[in-house]
Design an enzyme around this catalytic site. Structure first.
Site, PDB file in Angstrom:
ATOM      1  N   GLU A 194     -54.745  48.682  45.196  1.00 44.94           N
ATOM      2  CA  GLU A 194     -56.140  48.505  45.612  1.00 44.94           C
ATOM      3  C   GLU A 194     -56.477  49.393  46.809  1.00 44.94           C
ATOM      4  O   GLU A 194     -57.529  50.044  46.846  1.00 44.94           O
ATOM      5  CB  GLU A 194     -56.415  47.035  45.973  1.00 44.94           C
ATOM      6  N   THR A 245     -16.082  49.935  30.069  1.00 49.35           N
ATOM      7  CA  THR A 245     -16.879  51.123  29.775  1.00 49.35           C
ATOM      8  C   THR A 245     -16.653  52.196  30.833  1.00 49.35           C
ATOM      9  O   THR A 245     -16.602  53.397  30.531  1.00 49.35           O
ATOM     10  CB  THR A 245     -18.376  50.754  29.704  1.00 49.35           C
ATOM     11  N   GLY A 294     -20.113  47.697  27.680  1.00 48.72           N
ATOM     12  CA  GLY A 294     -19.825  47.967  26.256  1.00 48.72           C
ATOM     13  C   GLY A 294     -20.069  46.776  25.365  1.00 48.72           C
ATOM     14  O   GLY A 294     -20.842  45.864  25.678  1.00 48.72           O
ATOM     15  N   ALA A 295     -19.330  46.793  24.231  1.00 49.77           N
ATOM     16  CA  ALA A 295     -19.566  45.824  23.179  1.00 49.77           C
ATOM     17  C   ALA A 295     -19.276  44.393  23.624  1.00 49.77           C
ATOM     18  O   ALA A 295     -19.965  43.452  23.213  1.00 49.77           O
ATOM     19  CB  ALA A 295     -18.718  46.181  21.961  1.00 49.77           C
TER      20      ALA A 295
END
Length: 344
Positions: free
Chosen positions: A49, A193, A263-264
């Site tokens: 604003e 990972t 990861g998975a």
């Protein structure tokens, strides 16, 4: 209001823990055919604003102000936006949605009305609520909005049996993933990972790209577990324990949106715990064609068809040869209407 929504979208990922807000001043006096646009600056800077009003100058007198989120009426890092609106001589304010923050929550609207300003609430409210879903979720739950990013072949595999995964998807999909990082406050991976891929987890886009991030303006890097001292992800925040506690910690740090990249096992943990608010899948037109490649999720799945997880597809977009699919869990609104409105 749609111009305000578009301005806020550009500021996304740069304002946390403040919300990304857009504002537009529309003068009513003759000789002022243009409108004046503002967006929330990075933390400590002016709100949307104030930026729009400063740009408008004297043209703001008797004008209409469109703003996606209710203006604040309290002193924080900056003075109240309501004071600036009143001082500028604004005649009418159109608000997308009320601010769920307990420090605001209707007080800004009340202050404007008490000053004699006409206030309307609810313009493009679905689009604004979708755009600010992460902020609203954080203010109501204390936790960040969780986006789970997955990239796989069409048969649901993220890596070859030997562990290689670069690159399953093409350049356009990878660039889009960097935009997803840029619009998140934190990027999270598991320690596995880090050991397997040694990722940087930084936003790497051209300098002329709106979502470009400088080396000092990167998302917080979070590792579940321990990352070796020499890992590319360092310095990183290392967290362990219950995932709910992890999200509470990130929420306390002002993280509004966290991008979970793997990861998975980490993906399975967040999914199985029901902690994912939005799924983004990048699907390559490729097939491993067997059951020995590594799957999207590592862990037990639905034991019966009746217990199959079913979400809602929010969008499906071609990125080069790949397909980007965004879906929400059952009961989640996602980002209703935002992309369609901005594209229109």
């Amino acid at each position: 209001m749609l111009r305000a929504v578009a301005a806020a979208e550009i500021a996304r990922g740069r304002t946390s823990p403040n919300p990304w807000v857009g504002a537009v001043v529309v003068p009513t006096a003759s000789g002022h055919p243009d409108c004046y646009v503002g967006a929330t600056a990075p933390i400590g800077g002016p709100h949307a604003e104030v930026t729009a009003l400063s740009t408008a100058g004297t043209a703001a007198e008797r004008a209409t102000l469109y703003v996606t989120l209710e203006p604040c009426a309290h002193h924080g890092r900056t003075p109240p936006c309501t004071d600036a609106i009143i001082a500028a001589g604004i005649r009418r304010v159109v608000v997308g949605i009320e601010d769920p923050d307990p420090q605001v929550s209707g007080r800004g609207i009340a202050a404007l009305r008490q000053a004699g300003i006409d206030v309307e609430v609810g313009s493009a409210s679905d689009a604004v609520a979708g755009q600010l879903a992460a902020y609203i979720h954080h203010r109501r739950s204390g936790r960040p909005w969780v986006v789970l990013k997955l990239a796989s072949t069409l048969d649901g595999r993220i890596a070859a049996p030997d562990g290689t995964s670069r690159w399953i998807t093409g350049e356009s999909a990878r660039e889009d993933a960097h935009r997803l990082r840029a619009r998140s406050d934190a990027v999270l991976v598991g320690a596995g990972t880090v050991l397997a891929d040694n990722p940087l987890l930084t936003v790497r886009l051209p300098e002329d790209d709106p979502d470009h991030r400088s080396p000092g303006d990167q998302p917080l890097r979070v590792v579940l577990g321990h990352a070796p001292d020499g890992a590319a992800v360092q310095p990183a925040l290392e967290l362990e324990g219950d995932l709910g506690d992890v999200l509470d910690e990130l929420g306390d740090r002002g993280v509004l949106q966290v991008l979970v990249e793997g990861g998975a096992r980490v993906a399975h943990a967040f999914h199985a715990a029901g902690l994912v608010d939005s799924y983004v899948l990048y699907l390559a037109p490729a097939l491993f064609g067997g059951d020995d490649a590594r799957p999207l999720f590592a862990g037990p799945g639905a034991p019966t068809l009746d217990q199959l997880w079913r979400g809602t597809i929010r969008s499906a977009t071609n990125l080069g040869n790949d397909l980007r699919v965004e879906l929400s869990p059952p009961g989640h609104r996602g980002r209703p209407g935002v992309d369609a409105l901005l594209d229109g």
